[in-house]
Scaffold this motif. Sequence first.
Motif, PDB file in Angstrom:
ATOM      1  N   ASP A 345     -32.217  92.046 -44.612  1.00  0.00           N
ATOM      2  CA  ASP A 345     -32.558  92.521 -43.269  1.00  0.00           C
ATOM      3  C   ASP A 345     -33.556  91.556 -42.615  1.00  0.00           C
ATOM      4  O   ASP A 345     -33.396  91.131 -41.465  1.00  0.00           O
ATOM      5  N   LYS A 350     -29.011  88.726 -36.123  1.00  0.00           N
ATOM      6  CA  LYS A 350     -28.166  89.592 -35.304  1.00  0.00           C
ATOM      7  C   LYS A 350     -27.271  90.511 -36.132  1.00  0.00           C
ATOM      8  O   LYS A 350     -27.158  91.694 -35.842  1.00  0.00           O
ATOM      9  N   THR A 385     -33.549  97.900 -40.931  1.00  0.00           N
ATOM     10  CA  THR A 385     -33.960  98.149 -39.534  1.00  0.00           C
ATOM     11  C   THR A 385     -32.795  97.942 -38.567  1.00  0.00           C
ATOM     12  O   THR A 385     -33.008  97.853 -37.355  1.00  0.00           O
ATOM     13  N   PHE A 386     -31.571  97.830 -39.085  1.00  0.00           N
ATOM     14  CA  PHE A 386     -30.427  97.607 -38.184  1.00  0.00           C
ATOM     15  C   PHE A 386     -30.185  98.850 -37.335  1.00  0.00           C
ATOM     16  O   PHE A 386     -30.450  99.984 -37.754  1.00  0.00           O
ATOM     17  N   ASP A 387     -29.629  98.616 -36.129  1.00  0.00           N
ATOM     18  CA  ASP A 387     -29.365  99.739 -35.220  1.00  0.00           C
ATOM     19  C   ASP A 387     -28.074 100.465 -35.577  1.00  0.00           C
ATOM     20  O   ASP A 387     -27.967 101.670 -35.383  1.00  0.00           O
ATOM     21  N   ARG A 415     -27.934  94.378 -35.134  1.00  0.00           N
ATOM     22  CA  ARG A 415     -29.145  94.567 -34.312  1.00  0.00           C
ATOM     23  C   ARG A 415     -28.704  94.497 -32.845  1.00  0.00           C
ATOM     24  O   ARG A 415     -28.170  93.471 -32.433  1.00  0.00           O
ATOM     25  N   ASP A 416     -28.844  95.577 -32.121  1.00  0.00           N
ATOM     26  CA  ASP A 416     -28.390  95.572 -30.710  1.00  0.00           C
ATOM     27  C   ASP A 416     -29.419  94.907 -29.801  1.00  0.00           C
ATOM     28  O   ASP A 416     -30.582  94.833 -30.118  1.00  0.00           O
TER      29      ASP A 416
END
Length: 416
Positions: A345, A350, A385-387, A415-416
């Motif tokens: 992460d 991205k 922590t990815f969206d 990741r947005d």
Amino acid sequence: MTSVHPSRAFRPRLGAAGRHRLARVTKWRPGVKEIRLDRLLLGGQNGLTAQQFAGVVDDPLWPSRRVVDGPHAELLRRARRSQHAGRELTTEDILASSYAEMALACIRHTGSYFEAVDADGVLAQARRFVARASDPSAPVVAGHQHSAPGLPVLVVPVESSECYQVLDGHHRVAAMAEAGVESVPARVRRGVVRTPLQELLQEMSWLDGGHELYQPIDAPEVASWPTVRRCTDRLESIWAFLVRSDMPAGSGASYLDVASCYGWFVSRMQELGFEAEGIERDPLGARLGSLMYGLDPARIRTGDAVQLLRSAQRRWDVVSCFSLLHHFVLGRGDCTDVELVQLLDSVTGKVLFLDTGQEHEHWFRKSLRGWDTDHVREYLLANTTFDRVVDLGPDSDDVAPYAGNYGRHLFACVRD
Ligand SMILES: C[S@@+](CC[C@H](N)C(=O)[O-])C[C@H]1O[C@@H](n2cnc3c(N)ncnc32)[C@H](O)[C@@H]1O
């Protein structure tokens, strides 16, 4: 060997009559086997074994090359092209050929190549070969070190393959190929040889000396080895996802593959325009990637993923980590599985592409109980922590010899 001027003598391809004549001059003997030309690989030269010759010319893939793709055949193709162009094979043509390169290497390392001891001798030798190739029934002149054209070539089987290494008869094989013949009579010597490529692949720690490939390798002597991971299916999913999601796709975007194995993904992502790099624990990964995919070995960081990721001072736009996580889940890593995904992460700009062993696989039905597709997706969301975590579906590797295994889902952590 008769010496016939090539401009007069060279005929590019034998028709049916020529092939018939070639068959007549071939001396059939007991113990002789008919072998397809595309199964004959380059062997040693001038008393050097194939391995030794590969070493002196610094070309480990020499014994992996088909004779029909080798220097003898290349010289005959040059002769054919010049004949079609209505001109003689020039001194420059010959000296620029891989045949001259090979002969001069033999002279440098052994003192001679057949009768040749210098460039003039190589030119004469090459011209004699071209002349002979045009007339396979021509008698051999006493004193020349070549075997007679009708004698079966001498070969030895290449271990765990359908290929044979030529021990004697490269010129004859190349001439027959040029004449359009598809197989040759060959005397098969006892024993087997391994090519340097086979040795490297078997030394790679991950596969434990097995006769299989983890990622695709295009070489004749491993063509019958199963390729454990097809890889193209995962690459297609990745590329399609990047393009449809308007993510960094090629054009100098950065890519890191963690546990890159031979470097197949690094090389393909580089071809797609990424600044691609890999991390691989086994030092042979960088060597195999350079040999088989032309990858710059400096693009592969050799070492333990955990240590290298901990010390990384940067992020890559796109990161992948395939089939490594479950080894950490099973306690075989230098940190916990959660720490591994957190490290991944932390270096991802991205999107992270990840697959892992799952409970539906025969060999993990007990050890990875609970690790089904939903669990992996939720686990990735909970520990990073990815969206978003998108399931891109299963791989196509649930086939023999490992049917009942693989079919691992590929996830895109975004990741947005
Ligand atoms: C199962 S293979 C997966 C190869 C590749 N990722 C794929 O899926 O096509 C595992 C690879 O990870 C490498 N590897 C295993 N543990 C590693 C570690 N801690 N650090 C770096 N590489 C590792 C192995 O040497 C091997 O090449």
